[in-house]
Scaffold this motif. Structure first.
Motif, PDB file in Angstrom:
ATOM      1  N   GLN A   3       0.845  -1.219   0.081  1.00 21.93           N
ATOM      2  CA  GLN A   3      -0.028   0.022  -0.116  1.00 21.93           C
ATOM      3  C   GLN A   3       0.733   1.071  -0.075  1.00 21.93           C
ATOM      4  OE1 GLN A   3      -3.015  -0.195   2.821  1.00 21.93           O
ATOM      5  NE2 GLN A   3      -3.151   2.008   3.060  1.00 21.93           N
ATOM      6  N   THR A   4       0.525   2.253  -0.751  1.00 21.11           N
ATOM      7  CA  THR A   4       1.300   3.509  -0.847  1.00 21.11           C
ATOM      8  C   THR A   4       0.218   4.770  -0.638  1.00 21.11           C
ATOM      9  OG1 THR A   4       1.119   3.693  -3.205  1.00 21.11           O
ATOM     10  CG2 THR A   4       2.995   2.751  -2.474  1.00 21.11           C
ATOM     11  N   SER A   5       0.604   5.835  -0.209  1.00 15.29           N
ATOM     12  CA  SER A   5      -0.634   7.052  -0.428  1.00 15.29           C
ATOM     13  C   SER A   5      -0.126   7.936  -1.413  1.00 15.29           C
ATOM     14  CB  SER A   5      -0.207   7.661   1.180  1.00 15.29           C
ATOM     15  OG  SER A   5       1.101   8.105   1.121  1.00 15.29           O
ATOM     16  N   ILE A   6      -1.129   8.737  -1.612  1.00  8.50           N
ATOM     17  CA  ILE A   6      -1.080   9.811  -2.828  1.00  8.50           C
ATOM     18  C   ILE A   6      -0.716  10.915  -1.861  1.00  8.50           C
ATOM     19  CG2 ILE A   6      -2.347  10.927  -4.360  1.00  8.50           C
ATOM     20  CD1 ILE A   6      -2.081   7.886  -4.829  1.00  8.50           C
ATOM     21  N   THR A   7       0.125  11.726  -2.403  1.00 13.73           N
ATOM     22  CA  THR A   7       0.670  13.160  -1.984  1.00 13.73           C
ATOM     23  C   THR A   7      -0.232  14.393  -2.628  1.00 13.73           C
ATOM     24  OG1 THR A   7       1.864  13.695  -3.729  1.00 13.73           O
ATOM     25  CG2 THR A   7       3.068  12.387  -1.919  1.00 13.73           C
ATOM     26  N   LYS A   8       0.028  15.433  -1.696  1.00 12.64           N
ATOM     27  CA  LYS A   8      -1.216  16.502  -1.905  1.00 12.64           C
ATOM     28  C   LYS A   8      -0.832  17.051  -3.494  1.00 12.64           C
ATOM     29  CE  LYS A   8       2.014  19.846  -0.076  1.00 12.64           C
ATOM     30  NZ  LYS A   8       1.909  21.114   0.940  1.00 12.64           N
ATOM     31  N   TRP A  10      -0.723  14.787  -5.983  1.00 13.34           N
ATOM     32  CA  TRP A  10      -1.402  13.606  -6.689  1.00 13.34           C
ATOM     33  C   TRP A  10      -0.256  12.569  -7.002  1.00 13.34           C
ATOM     34  CZ3 TRP A  10      -6.098  13.350  -5.352  1.00 13.34           C
ATOM     35  CH2 TRP A  10      -6.715  14.288  -5.207  1.00 13.34           C
ATOM     36  N   THR A  12       2.488   9.003  -6.107  1.00  8.34           N
ATOM     37  CA  THR A  12       2.578   8.007  -5.266  1.00  8.34           C
ATOM     38  C   THR A  12       4.098   7.347  -5.461  1.00  8.34           C
ATOM     39  OG1 THR A  12       1.702   6.192  -4.494  1.00  8.34           O
ATOM     40  CG2 THR A  12       1.483   6.334  -6.735  1.00  8.34           C
TER      41      THR A  12
END
Length: 77
Positions: A3-8, A10, A12
């Motif tokens: 799992q990874t996150s999305i930065t502000k 957009w 990853t």
């Protein structure tokens, strides 16, 4: 599962095991396929032709082609 996150902005990160397995390097391209239910991310090799070299080895391609042509001729008669 990874799992990874999305930065502000957009963006990853591609997890290291996936980068290594698919030899993804800085500057490479990814193709995003969206079928409406799932998203697939496909790495595009820097040289797609070179990436395909040798992929048909071990298969009797000429024999398969000749057999297919024979079948076509038989169906025409």
């Amino acid at each position: 599962m990874m799992q990874t996150s999305i930065t502000k902005r957009w963006q990853t990160v591609i997890p290291a095991p996936i980068r290594k397995r698919h030899a993804i390097r800085e500057g490479d391209y990814l193709v995003w396929l969206d079928d409406g239910e799932t998203i697939k991310v496909i790495p595009v090799p820097a040289d797609p032709i070179q990436a395909l070299r040798g992929s048909g080895r071990g298969e009797p391609l000429v024999a398969r082609l000749l057999a297919s042509r024979r079948e076509d001729r038989d169906h025409e008669q």
